[in-house]
Write an enzyme that holds these catalytic residues in place. Sequence first.
Site, PDB file in Angstrom:
ATOM      1  N   GLU A 142      31.094 -61.294  23.639  1.00  0.00           N
ATOM      2  CA  GLU A 142      31.595 -61.971  24.863  1.00  0.00           C
ATOM      3  C   GLU A 142      32.277 -63.265  24.167  1.00  0.00           C
ATOM      4  O   GLU A 142      31.869 -63.769  23.511  1.00  0.00           O
ATOM      5  CB  GLU A 142      30.564 -62.470  25.642  1.00  0.00           C
ATOM      6  CG  GLU A 142      30.902 -63.208  26.961  1.00  0.00           C
ATOM      7  CD  GLU A 142      29.739 -63.772  27.911  1.00  0.00           C
ATOM      8  OE1 GLU A 142      28.393 -63.494  27.237  1.00  0.00           O
ATOM      9  OE2 GLU A 142      29.890 -64.173  29.028  1.00  0.00           O
ATOM     10  N   CYS A 192      28.349 -63.115  31.637  1.00  0.00           N
ATOM     11  CA  CYS A 192      28.769 -64.033  32.731  1.00  0.00           C
ATOM     12  C   CYS A 192      30.176 -64.298  32.909  1.00  0.00           C
ATOM     13  O   CYS A 192      30.598 -64.501  33.959  1.00  0.00           O
ATOM     14  CB  CYS A 192      28.022 -65.406  32.394  1.00  0.00           C
ATOM     15  SG  CYS A 192      26.164 -65.325  32.470  1.00  0.00           S
ATOM     16  N   ASN A 215      27.714 -57.649  35.720  1.00  0.00           N
ATOM     17  CA  ASN A 215      26.672 -58.258  34.759  1.00  0.00           C
ATOM     18  C   ASN A 215      25.797 -58.997  35.636  1.00  0.00           C
ATOM     19  O   ASN A 215      26.312 -60.110  36.109  1.00  0.00           O
ATOM     20  CB  ASN A 215      27.729 -58.952  33.973  1.00  0.00           C
ATOM     21  CG  ASN A 215      26.666 -59.809  32.909  1.00  0.00           C
ATOM     22  OD1 ASN A 215      26.212 -59.006  31.931  1.00  0.00           O
ATOM     23  ND2 ASN A 215      26.511 -60.931  32.866  1.00  0.00           N
ATOM     24  N   GLU A 216      24.412 -58.745  35.548  1.00  0.00           N
ATOM     25  CA  GLU A 216      23.261 -59.684  35.996  1.00  0.00           C
ATOM     26  C   GLU A 216      23.830 -60.352  37.348  1.00  0.00           C
ATOM     27  O   GLU A 216      23.571 -61.411  37.657  1.00  0.00           O
ATOM     28  CB  GLU A 216      23.250 -60.889  35.055  1.00  0.00           C
ATOM     29  CG  GLU A 216      22.886 -60.623  33.740  1.00  0.00           C
ATOM     30  CD  GLU A 216      22.274 -61.573  32.697  1.00  0.00           C
ATOM     31  OE1 GLU A 216      22.384 -62.601  33.291  1.00  0.00           O
ATOM     32  OE2 GLU A 216      22.251 -61.279  31.372  1.00  0.00           O
TER      33      GLU A 216
END
Length: 632
Positions: A24, A231, A363-364
Amino acid sequence: YTITVNPAGRGAALGPQQYGVFFEDINYAADGGLYAELLRNRSFEFLPVDNRAFTGLTGWTPVAGDGGAGNASTVDDDARLNERNRTYLKLSANSPAGGWTGVTNAGFDTGVPLKAGAAYDFSVFARTDAVAGTPLEVVLHDAAGNPLAAPLRRTVQGDGWAAYGGTLTPSATSDVGRLTVRAFGTGTVRLDMVSLFPRDTFKGRRNGLRKDLAQKVADLHPGFVRFPGGCLVNTGSMYGYDAAANYPRARAFQWKDTVGPVESRATNANFWGYNQSYGLGYYEYFQFAEDIGAMALPVVPALVTGCGQNRATGDEALLRRHIQDTLDLIEFANGPVTSTWGGLRADMGHPKPFGLTHVAVGNEENLPNEYFANFLRFRAAIAQRYPEIVVVSNSGPDDAGGTFDDLWAKNKAAGVQMVDEHYYNNPAWFLQNNRRYDAYDRNGPKVFLGEYASRDAKWFNSLAEGAYMTGLERNADVVRMASYAPLFANIDNTQWRPDLIWFDNDESWGTTSYQMQKLFMNNVGDRVLPSTFTGPPGSTDPKPITGGIGLSTWGTASTYDDVKVTGTDGTVLFSDDFNGGNADRWTPVEPRGTWSVVNGAYAQSDAVAEDTLVKAGNITATDYDLTLKATK
Ligand code: AHR
């Protein structure tokens, strides 16, 4: 202690993607990190609208010499290089008598790292209104101004953008290098995409990767590379300009922004608070995965934000556009050269398909219903056109506590093939949860453990991770892939720790967790052999705390000495000497025991008011190594 192994037994088979890496762009992992570009803000796109600390000249200093004069400013007007690379450097040169005016770039961190005798490729787009042209001189020097290489000289001709370049070869090694571009004479000369690359990139790729960092990843022999976040993937775009935010232009990571010629790629202010050049884009990610023999696993935005931003788009057209973008991404990776996106891949240098097999959506996300509804839309569209692609779902923000069981249930009910789980915990949690996957449904979705790490300030993180990985392997029939996170951290620009590989501008080193990952990844077995263990129990049995930890325990004086918390059996669970401070908040920064809330609120890693931190009877401690830290 006795471990008995049954060599004839048949445990789970391990797969080629058992272990991988998750890249990331956090902790400045791309620009100034894995991406080998040596100049910061090469395209002058750092703007106050992204971050109030930025200007178009961030990373640059206007300079003049030998009696020269002029002015350097950044401009976005009709003379721009292209629509996606809008701001450029305008040098108004006024040096009729032989002097020069120009700009100096300080690189990343302490400066541009240069090696004696190595080749560095300089390039720039330029135009000038000086009829006879504008002589440019490109100079490498150190922070004190001492020259490090023979200058490169080019003459810019004509008032239309053209590329100029050449090679610089330093005669001395320095990690505080600077690059100065000098413009001679008079007139207006415009510059954009001022770039300096080491010739010696990983596998010698142009627009390539920093060799030591890429090699450290390659040395792990990862089975897959998950990218580009995190994120970073979801946040941004659909909410437009937000004047209150510090980096309001941050957009979701949209792969089409990141492909094609680097001078035509968009830049972005990212979720982690800094700018991305997107020089490291989807082509480079695919190429890197291929170069290290790993499966590429891209994550596309699900149009529902996670990471503390609980928002979902209601914009149907935007959702459809992102779904189409995902189909186009698969075409970019796998399509024939005659297709639109497969053609772009070929133009970029890779006519052969990359062989994409998996795509992860989201994602999340904090909003399970909204996320899952979108996920199903992505999956249906992909299944229709590319039924062979595995579409990976996820299980919400932090699955350690089963908070998002509902989302897991949805995934199961919908026959999802693979679910991405994430959790970051203390070492004791990893030790105590070794059996986590023993109980997982063998007929349910497979698990992709896309992010995990033991978070503690002490060295035994890696031991806890290693112990935990034995549980992953024992359950390899369910846990098909696992990657530690995050992968990289720039030592001077860190948003998250711990991390696997650290670096500054010219050095890099792996943590003990890196060594642990390397140990496992370089020795992936074929099959688990069932084993049993006998011996005395360890110290991980729950021991209730009586008396608790609270203000009255600490006392009211400004110096806290010999603070002790004892377990029911009289054992000291915690003792410390806080040297002064009228602490009004207590931050548990090293929760090395496992803290489970029985009947109160407890936030493990956030600062909490002292009276809500821990009260008698509210917690059980599962080892004897709790540490709290007082902060003002
Ligand atoms: O790995 C760091 C961050 O942790 C990732 O961006 C996010 O997915 C998780 O919360």
